[in-house]
Motif scaffolding. Structure first.
Motif, PDB file in Angstrom:
ATOM      1  N   ILE A   8       5.791  11.158 -10.434  1.00 19.73           N
ATOM      2  CA  ILE A   8       5.282  11.046  -9.084  1.00 19.73           C
ATOM      3  C   ILE A   8       5.641  12.412  -8.322  1.00 19.73           C
ATOM      4  CG2 ILE A   8       5.818   9.724  -7.182  1.00 19.73           C
ATOM      5  CD1 ILE A   8       6.874   7.619  -8.739  1.00 19.73           C
ATOM      6  N   ILE A   9       4.362  12.948  -7.697  1.00 19.89           N
ATOM      7  CA  ILE A   9       4.696  14.113  -6.980  1.00 19.89           C
ATOM      8  C   ILE A   9       4.645  13.756  -5.241  1.00 19.89           C
ATOM      9  CG2 ILE A   9       3.148  16.037  -6.200  1.00 19.89           C
ATOM     10  CD1 ILE A   9       4.262  16.162  -9.093  1.00 19.89           C
ATOM     11  N   LEU A  10       3.953  12.641  -4.861  1.00 21.35           N
ATOM     12  CA  LEU A  10       3.844  12.403  -3.482  1.00 21.35           C
ATOM     13  C   LEU A  10       4.033  10.690  -3.576  1.00 21.35           C
ATOM     14  CD1 LEU A  10       1.446  14.613  -1.749  1.00 21.35           C
ATOM     15  CD2 LEU A  10       3.864  14.690  -1.356  1.00 21.35           C
ATOM     16  N   THR A  11       4.546  10.353  -2.468  1.00 22.46           N
ATOM     17  CA  THR A  11       4.582   8.526  -2.097  1.00 22.46           C
ATOM     18  C   THR A  11       4.177   8.711  -0.704  1.00 22.46           C
ATOM     19  OG1 THR A  11       6.222   8.111  -3.686  1.00 22.46           O
ATOM     20  CG2 THR A  11       5.688   6.466  -1.856  1.00 22.46           C
ATOM     21  N   GLY A  12       3.273   7.814  -0.280  1.00 29.89           N
ATOM     22  CA  GLY A  12       2.937   7.820   1.100  1.00 29.89           C
ATOM     23  C   GLY A  12       2.437   6.293   1.481  1.00 29.89           C
ATOM     24  N   HIS A  13       2.173   6.048   2.634  1.00 28.90           N
ATOM     25  CA  HIS A  13       2.104   4.575   3.267  1.00 28.90           C
ATOM     26  C   HIS A  13       0.795   4.708   4.218  1.00 28.90           C
ATOM     27  CE1 HIS A  13       6.093   4.233   1.452  1.00 28.90           C
ATOM     28  NE2 HIS A  13       5.505   2.915   1.443  1.00 28.90           N
ATOM     29  N   TRP A  14       0.032   3.857   4.144  1.00 30.66           N
ATOM     30  CA  TRP A  14      -0.989   3.532   5.277  1.00 30.66           C
ATOM     31  C   TRP A  14      -1.230   2.174   5.506  1.00 30.66           C
ATOM     32  CZ3 TRP A  14      -5.892   1.392   4.534  1.00 30.66           C
ATOM     33  CH2 TRP A  14      -6.240   0.902   3.167  1.00 30.66           C
ATOM     34  N   LEU A  15      -1.584   2.088   6.790  1.00 30.98           N
ATOM     35  CA  LEU A  15      -1.985   0.622   7.166  1.00 30.98           C
ATOM     36  C   LEU A  15      -3.427  -0.038   7.022  1.00 30.98           C
ATOM     37  CD1 LEU A  15      -0.158   0.982  10.559  1.00 30.98           C
ATOM     38  CD2 LEU A  15       0.736  -0.228   8.542  1.00 30.98           C
ATOM     39  N   TYR A  16      -3.440  -1.057   6.443  1.00 35.72           N
ATOM     40  CA  TYR A  16      -4.814  -1.672   6.125  1.00 35.72           C
ATOM     41  C   TYR A  16      -5.100  -2.642   7.183  1.00 35.72           C
ATOM     42  CZ  TYR A  16      -8.274  -5.047   3.974  1.00 35.72           C
ATOM     43  OH  TYR A  16      -9.165  -5.699   3.946  1.00 35.72           O
ATOM     44  N   ASP A  17      -6.151  -2.537   7.800  1.00 38.98           N
ATOM     45  CA  ASP A  17      -6.584  -3.306   9.010  1.00 38.98           C
ATOM     46  C   ASP A  17      -5.575  -3.025  10.127  1.00 38.98           C
ATOM     47  OD1 ASP A  17      -8.294  -5.095  10.238  1.00 38.98           O
ATOM     48  OD2 ASP A  17      -7.019  -6.940   9.507  1.00 38.98           O
ATOM     49  N   GLY A  18      -4.904  -2.088  10.196  1.00 40.03           N
ATOM     50  CA  GLY A  18      -3.814  -1.715  11.338  1.00 40.03           C
ATOM     51  C   GLY A  18      -2.661  -2.302  11.316  1.00 40.03           C
ATOM     52  N   VAL A  20      -1.004  -3.935   7.864  1.00 41.35           N
ATOM     53  CA  VAL A  20      -0.438  -4.102   6.434  1.00 41.35           C
ATOM     54  C   VAL A  20      -0.053  -2.834   5.917  1.00 41.35           C
ATOM     55  CG1 VAL A  20      -0.895  -5.424   4.379  1.00 41.35           C
ATOM     56  CG2 VAL A  20      -1.866  -6.607   6.273  1.00 41.35           C
ATOM     57  N   GLU A  21       1.088  -2.601   5.365  1.00 38.06           N
ATOM     58  CA  GLU A  21       1.496  -1.418   5.047  1.00 38.06           C
ATOM     59  C   GLU A  21       1.187  -1.414   3.507  1.00 38.06           C
ATOM     60  OE1 GLU A  21       4.904   1.286   6.281  1.00 38.06           O
ATOM     61  OE2 GLU A  21       5.830   0.181   4.709  1.00 38.06           O
ATOM     62  N   LEU A  22       0.486  -0.452   3.282  1.00 38.64           N
ATOM     63  CA  LEU A  22       0.208  -0.274   1.521  1.00 38.64           C
ATOM     64  C   LEU A  22       0.779   1.132   0.895  1.00 38.64           C
ATOM     65  CD1 LEU A  22      -3.336  -1.863   1.482  1.00 38.64           C
ATOM     66  CD2 LEU A  22      -1.068  -3.017   1.039  1.00 38.64           C
ATOM     67  N   LEU A  56      -2.847   6.728  -7.029  1.00 41.47           N
ATOM     68  CA  LEU A  56      -2.475   5.275  -7.155  1.00 41.47           C
ATOM     69  C   LEU A  56      -2.348   4.453  -5.894  1.00 41.47           C
ATOM     70  CD1 LEU A  56       0.244   5.909  -9.934  1.00 41.47           C
ATOM     71  CD2 LEU A  56      -2.260   5.739 -10.422  1.00 41.47           C
ATOM     72  N   GLN A  57      -3.058   3.448  -5.649  1.00 46.51           N
ATOM     73  CA  GLN A  57      -2.932   2.697  -4.674  1.00 46.51           C
ATOM     74  C   GLN A  57      -2.582   1.218  -4.946  1.00 46.51           C
ATOM     75  OE1 GLN A  57      -6.814   2.667  -2.788  1.00 46.51           O
ATOM     76  NE2 GLN A  57      -6.294   4.567  -1.867  1.00 46.51           N
ATOM     77  N   TYR A  58      -1.547   0.865  -4.205  1.00 49.30           N
ATOM     78  CA  TYR A  58      -0.930  -0.399  -4.442  1.00 49.30           C
ATOM     79  C   TYR A  58      -1.155  -1.551  -3.419  1.00 49.30           C
ATOM     80  CZ  TYR A  58       1.656   2.408  -7.645  1.00 49.30           C
ATOM     81  OH  TYR A  58       2.111   3.094  -8.832  1.00 49.30           O
ATOM     82  N   SER A  59      -1.056  -2.770  -3.891  1.00 46.67           N
ATOM     83  CA  SER A  59      -1.503  -4.073  -2.938  1.00 46.67           C
ATOM     84  C   SER A  59      -0.055  -4.210  -2.240  1.00 46.67           C
ATOM     85  CB  SER A  59      -1.723  -5.337  -3.528  1.00 46.67           C
ATOM     86  OG  SER A  59      -0.553  -5.770  -4.402  1.00 46.67           O
ATOM     87  N   HIS A  60      -0.065  -5.322  -1.116  1.00 50.52           N
ATOM     88  CA  HIS A  60       0.981  -5.381  -0.341  1.00 50.52           C
ATOM     89  C   HIS A  60       2.024  -6.071  -1.244  1.00 50.52           C
ATOM     90  CE1 HIS A  60      -1.096  -9.282  -0.120  1.00 50.52           C
ATOM     91  NE2 HIS A  60      -0.100  -9.799   0.247  1.00 50.52           N
ATOM     92  N   GLY A  62       2.865  -4.822  -4.041  1.00 49.61           N
ATOM     93  CA  GLY A  62       3.428  -3.880  -5.023  1.00 49.61           C
ATOM     94  C   GLY A  62       2.373  -3.531  -6.296  1.00 49.61           C
ATOM     95  N   LYS A  63       1.316  -4.516  -6.569  1.00 50.38           N
ATOM     96  CA  LYS A  63       0.738  -4.239  -7.699  1.00 50.38           C
ATOM     97  C   LYS A  63      -0.442  -3.231  -7.504  1.00 50.38           C
ATOM     98  CE  LYS A  63       1.214  -9.206  -8.366  1.00 50.38           C
ATOM     99  NZ  LYS A  63       0.414 -10.571  -8.555  1.00 50.38           N
ATOM    100  N   LEU A  64      -0.652  -2.389  -8.714  1.00 52.51           N
ATOM    101  CA  LEU A  64      -1.624  -1.449  -8.687  1.00 52.51           C
ATOM    102  C   LEU A  64      -3.107  -2.118  -8.597  1.00 52.51           C
ATOM    103  CD1 LEU A  64      -2.179   1.641  -9.269  1.00 52.51           C
ATOM    104  CD2 LEU A  64      -2.300   1.128 -11.591  1.00 52.51           C
ATOM    105  N   VAL A  65      -3.791  -1.553  -7.609  1.00 56.46           N
ATOM    106  CA  VAL A  65      -5.046  -2.070  -7.352  1.00 56.46           C
ATOM    107  C   VAL A  65      -6.081  -1.138  -7.627  1.00 56.46           C
ATOM    108  CG1 VAL A  65      -4.422  -3.895  -6.027  1.00 56.46           C
ATOM    109  CG2 VAL A  65      -5.011  -1.946  -4.971  1.00 56.46           C
ATOM    110  N   SER A  66      -5.758   0.175  -7.461  1.00 58.69           N
ATOM    111  CA  SER A  66      -6.940   1.425  -7.685  1.00 58.69           C
ATOM    112  C   SER A  66      -6.337   2.463  -8.162  1.00 58.69           C
ATOM    113  CB  SER A  66      -7.364   1.449  -6.243  1.00 58.69           C
ATOM    114  OG  SER A  66      -8.140   2.548  -6.030  1.00 58.69           O
ATOM    115  N   GLN A  67      -6.981   3.150  -9.036  1.00 65.51           N
ATOM    116  CA  GLN A  67      -6.515   4.664  -9.597  1.00 65.51           C
ATOM    117  C   GLN A  67      -7.512   5.533  -9.872  1.00 65.51           C
ATOM    118  OE1 GLN A  67      -4.289   3.957 -13.424  1.00 65.51           O
ATOM    119  NE2 GLN A  67      -3.598   6.091 -13.406  1.00 65.51           N
TER     120      GLN A  67
END
Length: 92
Positions: A8-18, A20-22, A56-60, A62-67
């Protein structure tokens, strides 16, 4: 050459629909899988070894949903992640 596990090089978070933190991660690996399709050119068909970055993107939950695999630079991976997750902030 052996396939190394990604780190892992970087970990971040973003808000889905303003609201839900993913989680999003960028990992570094020495391997890019080929398609294995004999109709593809050799450089696409065969596994490649070098330095590559994956997003790698994860669901709320914590499951991998996109790579997205096989990006050639960290900057390319960061830019693509930011374009897909516009409120993305890196925490590490």
């Amino acid at each position: 050459m052996n396939r190394d596990l990604s780190k892992i090089i970087l970990t971040g978070h973003w808000l889905y629909d303003g609201s839900v933190e993913l989680k999003v991660q960028i990992t570094e690996t020495n391997f890019e899988p080929g398609t294995g399709d004999f109709l593809d050119p050799e450089d696409i068909r065969n596994d490649q070894f070098g330095t590559y970055y994956d997003i790698l993107q994860y669901s709320h939950e914590g499951k991998l949903v996109s790579q997205v695999q096989g990006l050639e630079t960290l900057e390319e991976a960061k830019e693509l992640a930011k374009n897909n997750c516009q409120s993305l902030t890196w925490s590490s």
